[in-house]
Enzyme design. Sequence first.
Site, short mmCIF file in Angstrom:
data_model
loop_
_atom_site.label_atom_id
_atom_site.label_comp_id
_atom_site.label_asym_id
_atom_site.label_seq_id
_atom_site.Cartn_x
_atom_site.Cartn_y
_atom_site.Cartn_z
N HIS A 125 0.81 -1.21 0.00
CA HIS A 125 0.00 0.00 0.00
C HIS A 125 0.85 1.26 0.00
O HIS A 125 0.46 2.26 -0.59
CB HIS A 125 -1.00 -0.01 1.14
CG HIS A 125 -2.20 -0.80 0.80
ND1 HIS A 125 -2.94 -0.54 -0.34
CD2 HIS A 125 -2.76 -1.88 1.38
CE1 HIS A 125 -3.91 -1.42 -0.43
NE2 HIS A 125 -3.82 -2.25 0.61
N CYS B 30 -4.79 -2.64 -27.29
CA CYS B 30 -4.63 -2.22 -25.89
C CYS B 30 -3.46 -2.93 -25.22
O CYS B 30 -3.29 -2.84 -24.02
CB CYS B 30 -5.91 -2.42 -25.11
SG CYS B 30 -6.41 -4.13 -25.00
N ASP C 146 -0.67 -10.85 -24.79
CA ASP C 146 -0.90 -12.29 -24.87
C ASP C 146 -0.73 -12.82 -26.29
O ASP C 146 -0.19 -13.90 -26.48
CB ASP C 146 -2.31 -12.62 -24.36
CG ASP C 146 -2.32 -12.69 -22.85
OD1 ASP C 146 -1.44 -13.37 -22.29
OD2 ASP C 146 -3.18 -12.05 -22.23
N GLU D 80 -6.51 -12.03 -28.62
CA GLU D 80 -5.19 -12.26 -28.03
C GLU D 80 -4.78 -13.73 -28.15
O GLU D 80 -3.78 -14.15 -27.61
CB GLU D 80 -5.15 -11.77 -26.58
CG GLU D 80 -6.38 -12.03 -25.78
CD GLU D 80 -6.44 -11.30 -24.43
OE1 GLU D 80 -5.45 -10.70 -24.01
OE2 GLU D 80 -7.51 -11.37 -23.80
#
Length: 588
Positions: free
Chosen positions: A198, A509, A462, A438
């Site tokens: 975090h 993308c 991918d 992909e």
Amino acid sequence: MKSFKQIFKEAENKITGIAAAPGIVISKVYLFTKEKLDINDSEILDIEIAIQNFDEALSKSKKELDKIFAIAKEKMDKTRAAIFEAQLMILDDPILIENIKNRVRKEKRQPEYIVNDEISKYQHLMIVAHEQYMNERANDIEDIKNRIIRNLQKKRWQSRITNDLIVVSDSLTPADTILLSRCNVKGFVTDHGGLTSHAAIVSRSLDIPAVVGTHNATKKIKDGDVIIVDGFHGYVIINPTDEQLEFFKTKVDHLAELQKSLKELKDQPAETKDGKEITLLANVDVTGEIDLVITNGAKGIGLYRTEQILEEHGEFPSESEQIKIYTNLATRIYPSPLTIRAFDIGGDKFKFLSFTEPNPFLGLRGIRLLLENEKLFKTQIRAVLQSSVHKNILFMLPMVTTISEIKKSMSIISACKEELRAEKIPFDRNIKIGIMIEVPSAAVMTFELATYTDFISIGTNDLIQYLMAVDRGNDLVSDLYQEFHPSVIRTLHHIIKESARANKTVSICGEMAADTLAIPLLIGMGLPILSLSPTTIPYAKRIIRSISYQKAKTLADECLACSTEKEITEKLERFFTENSITRTRNII
Ligand code: PEP
Ligand code: MG
């Protein structure tokens, strides 16, 4: 001027870690050491006073956390701030509290001992889970445990920090990070923690450069030292030499200049010199990135990786929780589009199955897993539909391999629409449903698949791994992971052409869209939309604005005729030099 390598190769004052939040800062150090709490496990004389002390410590801890939560909400995205909400929930957990009180009464021991023991049990369970995410959450719980104990001992959080320092610490809890950021902290360096800690996430949200996981920063750095934090490369330089200082000061100036000139591009169109406009969208992994999407001038979100919500929550969010997340994003980006991708679980992402598959990348992943788990898929679809009332949401299916997967998904989507109609819940009846290409089989069959969907988005991360048969995360074969291999670019060309033939919008993308070397080639092959991480958008825009579409088309034709990766990269590099285009992203 000497290069980075020459100056730092043998530098003894350099330590390395994980580049957790980008940026470079030079400043004095505040060594943040948390005092170790001694736990008193003596017997108690008055049970009722002990219980009363415990109640008071709980309510004080709650007040402190309420305050931190309020600051967090003001400074960060809501989902990020929810870390503190989760801590507040622990303080309100009736089972935990009753358990502690019962043990105090029964064992007649100091509440601080019982609190430590009870909460440590939870932590232990998380640590033995051997999962990065659970380990990080154990760290968050440490914070709440220490807070209660400190309040039982009536101690205060002492901070001597003055403004504009770099905080160096063993580890940082989210609460530390937030409180310290109020003192205008310039940077963070920690011994422990990973990219998903975090402290790292909060630093990125607050735009404070950070290097985490250095192992020994607190041993090597002293209070008052001057250090350089390079959050791009994960370096920390301790008491820099004049030469190192000069090198980094130049970099800081350069960076400021670059950011200024890139900011100026924000409202300019992503248009080639000869007037071809390209749409630049953003990939969003965590909702906190939405500010970057807006400030970097994206025309919408081309990929929202929802599996990231699972990484953050550690479990599947309910329908209403998902509605909240999607509606928030859709509203903030409105009227620009938000493309929500269905959970892409499996492979190297969020672990869902209780057993390990021999070949997870070739196993139950993406749409395959969702179709096997219809309830989960339906929850997400219903949430997406209910968030779509403003008509700026698109929904996208990952890892599609066959037409039958699309047909099955469409029928589940129709069933969800039917349910909502019957429940009289509004949604966008014409919501666009697209698929990611992909997988090689889907690439070959683009035209046929495209006829069943509204849009196509190419996932090169991918696609390259499956086309070249190389694990995208395996160093041993990374040489073969070639985005400019002729088979890859010919496949991309085929997908682009076939989508156009089917009259469907096509975009990309995968990370390849953010590689500045690839941009002229992608555009030249006819891609009208690129979706990339928000911080890379200005760099892409700069390239687009400095090329001619006609020349990019010729370049693409030449590359498509090549038979080796080397020939293609050489052509691309030559294109940049011949047209005097600087690939600005390499400067940093
Ligand atoms: C891709 O495969 O290119 C893609 C965008 O999806 P992810 O990286 O999330 O697998
Ligand atoms: Mg993918």
